[in-house]
Scaffold this motif. Structure first.
Motif, PDB file in Angstrom:
ATOM      1  N   GLY A 159      42.442   6.964  37.932  1.00  0.00           N
ATOM      2  CA  GLY A 159      42.323   6.417  39.390  1.00  0.00           C
ATOM      3  C   GLY A 159      42.130   5.319  39.562  1.00  0.00           C
ATOM      4  O   GLY A 159      41.858   4.662  40.522  1.00  0.00           O
ATOM      5  N   TYR A 160      41.648   4.571  38.365  1.00  0.00           N
ATOM      6  CA  TYR A 160      41.241   2.891  38.372  1.00  0.00           C
ATOM      7  C   TYR A 160      41.801   2.084  37.476  1.00  0.00           C
ATOM      8  O   TYR A 160      42.782   1.149  37.809  1.00  0.00           O
ATOM      9  CB  TYR A 160      39.576   2.828  38.324  1.00  0.00           C
ATOM     10  CG  TYR A 160      39.126   1.517  38.458  1.00  0.00           C
ATOM     11  CD1 TYR A 160      38.551   1.407  39.951  1.00  0.00           C
ATOM     12  CD2 TYR A 160      38.676   0.696  37.715  1.00  0.00           C
ATOM     13  CE1 TYR A 160      38.037   0.026  40.067  1.00  0.00           C
ATOM     14  CE2 TYR A 160      38.139  -0.445  37.883  1.00  0.00           C
ATOM     15  CZ  TYR A 160      37.691  -0.736  39.090  1.00  0.00           C
ATOM     16  OH  TYR A 160      37.181  -1.900  39.408  1.00  0.00           O
ATOM     17  N   PHE A 161      41.739   2.373  36.232  1.00  0.00           N
ATOM     18  CA  PHE A 161      42.187   1.732  35.078  1.00  0.00           C
ATOM     19  C   PHE A 161      43.722   1.518  35.059  1.00  0.00           C
ATOM     20  O   PHE A 161      44.288   0.579  34.984  1.00  0.00           O
ATOM     21  CB  PHE A 161      41.584   1.583  33.891  1.00  0.00           C
ATOM     22  CG  PHE A 161      40.257   1.182  33.888  1.00  0.00           C
ATOM     23  CD1 PHE A 161      39.965  -0.295  33.803  1.00  0.00           C
ATOM     24  CD2 PHE A 161      39.279   1.962  33.874  1.00  0.00           C
ATOM     25  CE1 PHE A 161      38.664  -0.748  33.760  1.00  0.00           C
ATOM     26  CE2 PHE A 161      37.723   1.415  33.829  1.00  0.00           C
ATOM     27  CZ  PHE A 161      37.551  -0.105  33.785  1.00  0.00           C
ATOM     28  N   SER A 162      44.373   2.465  35.471  1.00  0.00           N
ATOM     29  CA  SER A 162      45.807   2.711  35.531  1.00  0.00           C
ATOM     30  C   SER A 162      46.325   1.669  36.609  1.00  0.00           C
ATOM     31  O   SER A 162      47.607   1.317  36.396  1.00  0.00           O
ATOM     32  CB  SER A 162      46.233   4.280  35.672  1.00  0.00           C
ATOM     33  OG  SER A 162      46.174   4.872  34.607  1.00  0.00           O
ATOM     34  N   HIS A 163      45.472   1.685  37.624  1.00  0.00           N
ATOM     35  CA  HIS A 163      46.215   0.654  38.614  1.00  0.00           C
ATOM     36  C   HIS A 163      46.185  -0.742  38.114  1.00  0.00           C
ATOM     37  O   HIS A 163      46.982  -1.518  38.605  1.00  0.00           O
ATOM     38  CB  HIS A 163      45.159   1.048  40.018  1.00  0.00           C
ATOM     39  CG  HIS A 163      45.471   2.288  40.591  1.00  0.00           C
ATOM     40  ND1 HIS A 163      46.695   2.647  41.165  1.00  0.00           N
ATOM     41  CD2 HIS A 163      44.656   3.294  40.784  1.00  0.00           C
ATOM     42  CE1 HIS A 163      46.518   3.879  41.582  1.00  0.00           C
ATOM     43  NE2 HIS A 163      45.258   4.051  41.571  1.00  0.00           N
ATOM     44  N   LEU A 164      45.117  -0.961  37.489  1.00  0.00           N
ATOM     45  CA  LEU A 164      44.977  -2.361  37.133  1.00  0.00           C
ATOM     46  C   LEU A 164      45.941  -2.748  35.884  1.00  0.00           C
ATOM     47  O   LEU A 164      46.778  -3.430  35.850  1.00  0.00           O
ATOM     48  CB  LEU A 164      43.372  -2.465  36.311  1.00  0.00           C
ATOM     49  CG  LEU A 164      42.640  -2.513  37.222  1.00  0.00           C
ATOM     50  CD1 LEU A 164      41.150  -2.684  36.691  1.00  0.00           C
ATOM     51  CD2 LEU A 164      42.649  -3.622  38.503  1.00  0.00           C
ATOM     52  N   SER A 165      46.375  -1.514  34.953  1.00  0.00           N
ATOM     53  CA  SER A 165      47.245  -2.066  33.909  1.00  0.00           C
ATOM     54  C   SER A 165      48.764  -1.818  34.333  1.00  0.00           C
ATOM     55  O   SER A 165      49.717  -2.712  34.213  1.00  0.00           O
ATOM     56  CB  SER A 165      47.256  -0.774  32.833  1.00  0.00           C
ATOM     57  OG  SER A 165      47.612   0.579  33.434  1.00  0.00           O
ATOM     58  N   ARG A 166      49.069  -1.106  35.535  1.00  0.00           N
ATOM     59  CA  ARG A 166      50.203  -1.249  36.233  1.00  0.00           C
ATOM     60  C   ARG A 166      50.298  -2.715  36.843  1.00  0.00           C
ATOM     61  O   ARG A 166      51.612  -3.182  36.730  1.00  0.00           O
ATOM     62  CB  ARG A 166      50.381  -0.153  37.066  1.00  0.00           C
ATOM     63  CG  ARG A 166      51.796  -0.325  37.894  1.00  0.00           C
ATOM     64  CD  ARG A 166      51.743   0.837  39.111  1.00  0.00           C
ATOM     65  NE  ARG A 166      53.169   0.581  39.638  1.00  0.00           N
ATOM     66  CZ  ARG A 166      53.435  -0.235  40.810  1.00  0.00           C
ATOM     67  NH1 ARG A 166      52.678  -0.930  41.305  1.00  0.00           N
ATOM     68  NH2 ARG A 166      54.616  -0.144  41.211  1.00  0.00           N
ATOM     69  N   ARG A 167      49.765  -3.392  37.554  1.00  0.00           N
ATOM     70  CA  ARG A 167      49.708  -4.519  38.138  1.00  0.00           C
ATOM     71  C   ARG A 167      50.061  -5.747  37.029  1.00  0.00           C
ATOM     72  O   ARG A 167      51.032  -6.568  37.292  1.00  0.00           O
ATOM     73  CB  ARG A 167      47.906  -4.822  38.458  1.00  0.00           C
ATOM     74  CG  ARG A 167      48.088  -4.253  40.043  1.00  0.00           C
ATOM     75  CD  ARG A 167      46.515  -5.035  40.590  1.00  0.00           C
ATOM     76  NE  ARG A 167      46.078  -3.864  41.347  1.00  0.00           N
ATOM     77  CZ  ARG A 167      44.770  -4.073  42.014  1.00  0.00           C
ATOM     78  NH1 ARG A 167      44.194  -5.068  41.568  1.00  0.00           N
ATOM     79  NH2 ARG A 167      44.508  -3.197  42.883  1.00  0.00           N
ATOM     80  N   VAL A 168      49.273  -5.612  35.820  1.00  0.00           N
ATOM     81  CA  VAL A 168      49.595  -6.596  34.562  1.00  0.00           C
ATOM     82  C   VAL A 168      51.089  -6.255  34.293  1.00  0.00           C
ATOM     83  O   VAL A 168      51.940  -7.064  34.188  1.00  0.00           O
ATOM     84  CB  VAL A 168      48.474  -6.333  33.625  1.00  0.00           C
ATOM     85  CG1 VAL A 168      48.958  -7.462  32.441  1.00  0.00           C
ATOM     86  CG2 VAL A 168      47.348  -6.668  34.191  1.00  0.00           C
ATOM     87  N   ALA A 169      51.309  -4.854  33.996  1.00  0.00           N
ATOM     88  CA  ALA A 169      52.872  -4.696  33.449  1.00  0.00           C
ATOM     89  C   ALA A 169      53.808  -5.272  34.567  1.00  0.00           C
ATOM     90  O   ALA A 169      54.672  -5.858  33.941  1.00  0.00           O
ATOM     91  CB  ALA A 169      52.786  -3.186  33.088  1.00  0.00           C
TER      92      ALA A 169
END
Length: 356
Positions: A159-169
């Motif tokens: 619910g949190y770090f997956s959103h951040l990794s998606r932004r970077v990807a």
């Protein structure tokens, strides 16, 4: 509640850093791209109070790549061991995990709506260090939470770090092909061989596979096909899973079955065989998103109400990947009251799984 920052939001200045070290050549990398040494600001607004330069250093990000890919980039890899290190064992040392935990803990206190654009803690895309540094940041955000978080902390993973990794990807994937950090040509220029590049591609593709957005699943499908086609071209072999592609992309229960069976093991595992298996594993995620629009096994981690059809899926997979009852109860209470249990105060229970 922690809101997701709009995808268009960004910082205006790239972070100045000293030279990083090319782990292949062992030489210092001189950053040739201009990076203004101004303060970090969000969308032209006030200076961000969250300065992460002391945490997201080039040395730290490079160390994450070394920890997850502890191989000589120039020589053939043992893909049986590589698969085992991902799915069957935990090869990361406690000292490395301690440092990773400190950084993830800090990031968890910022909130998605206040998070600086983490890509600006990377070198410029044209910089020789950019591919490895980007990989390190993706591992930090997408892989290590899955490896390390347990119990209620797993809500932070999905619910949190997956959103951040998606932004970077999404940011690196939107670059011109010659600048993308997954480029075979760029890793060749760094001295890496095909085996190492295949391993790099595996980790760089996982944020798209893990995403519940249909557009990311399409990216994942094409990304995996690029890797598959490159290996076919070099080896002269054809991926045997191509003959089953229609079935793979329609198999609603394929991912739990393949995951439970585990990666190819033994002396007979080849580079080509592992790559083709990996491509099938990545592809078999997509049917769940096509049918449900999300991964049913994450409902318990995110306090989502499952649909009747999803409940049938969960039952048929013997509750694959679900949180235990105590974890579900605590996450539901947190969501009900609009709060997050601080990272590190909810670690209990057993490891669920690594990939998704």
């Amino acid at each position: 509640m922690l809101a997701v920052m709009a995808e268009g939001s960004s910082l205006t200045a790239r972070i100045p850093y000293p030279p990083a070290i090319n782990r292949i050549s062992g030489q210092a990398i001189v950053h040739t791209s201009p990076r203004p040494q101004s303060q970090v600001t969000m969308g032209g607004g006030p200076t961000s109070p969250f300065d992460l330069r002391s945490l997201l250093t080039p040395e730290f990000l490079a160390s994450l790549v070394r920890a997850r890919l502890p191989y000589d980039p120039r020589t053939p890899m043992d893909f049986s061991e590589f698969g085992r290190s991902i799915f069957l064992t935990d090869p990361i040392s406690p000292s490395v995990k301690t440092t990773i935990w400190r950084v993830l803990k800090k990031l968890s206190t910022i909130g998605l709506e206040h998070m600086p654009d983490l890509t600006l803690y990377l070198p410029a895309p044209t910089d020789p260090a950019y591919p490895e540094q980007t990989l390190g940041l993706l591992l930090l955000l997408d892989h290590f939470p899955r490896l390390m978080f347990r119990g209620v902390d797993q809500r932070w993973t999905y619910g949190y770090f997956s959103h951040l990794s998606r932004r970077v990807a999404r940011a690196w994937h939107a670059l011109p092909p010659a600048q993308r950090p997954d480029s075979w040509a760029r890793w060749q220029q760094m001295g890496a061989g095909l085996d190492y590049w295949i391993a790099v591609r595996f980790w760089m593709g996982t944020p798209f596979v893990h995403s519940e957005r249909a557009e990311d699943q399409e990216v994942a499908l094409l990304f995996t096909e690029e890797t598959r086609a490159a290996v076919e071209m070099v080896s002269g072999m054809t991926d045997p899973y191509r003959a089953e592609r229609g079935q793979i992309l329609a198999d609603l229960y394929g991912f739990p079955r393949v995951y439970k069976a585990g990666p190819p093991q033994g002396d007979g595992v080849t580079r080509e065989g592992w790559t083709f298996w990996m491509g099938m594993l990545m592809d078999v995620h997509k049917p769940m998103i096509d049918r449900f629009g999300r991964y049913p096994y994450l409902n318990s981690m995110l306090a989502r109400e499952g649909t009747p059809e999803e409940e049938v899926w969960v039952a048929k997979t013997e509750h694959f990947g679900e949180a235990d009852e105590e974890t579900k109860r605590r996450i539901q209470e947190d969501v009900k009251h609009g709060r997050w249990t601080p990272l590190g105060e909810g670690s209990h229970g057993q490891r669920i799984h690594v990939l998704s």
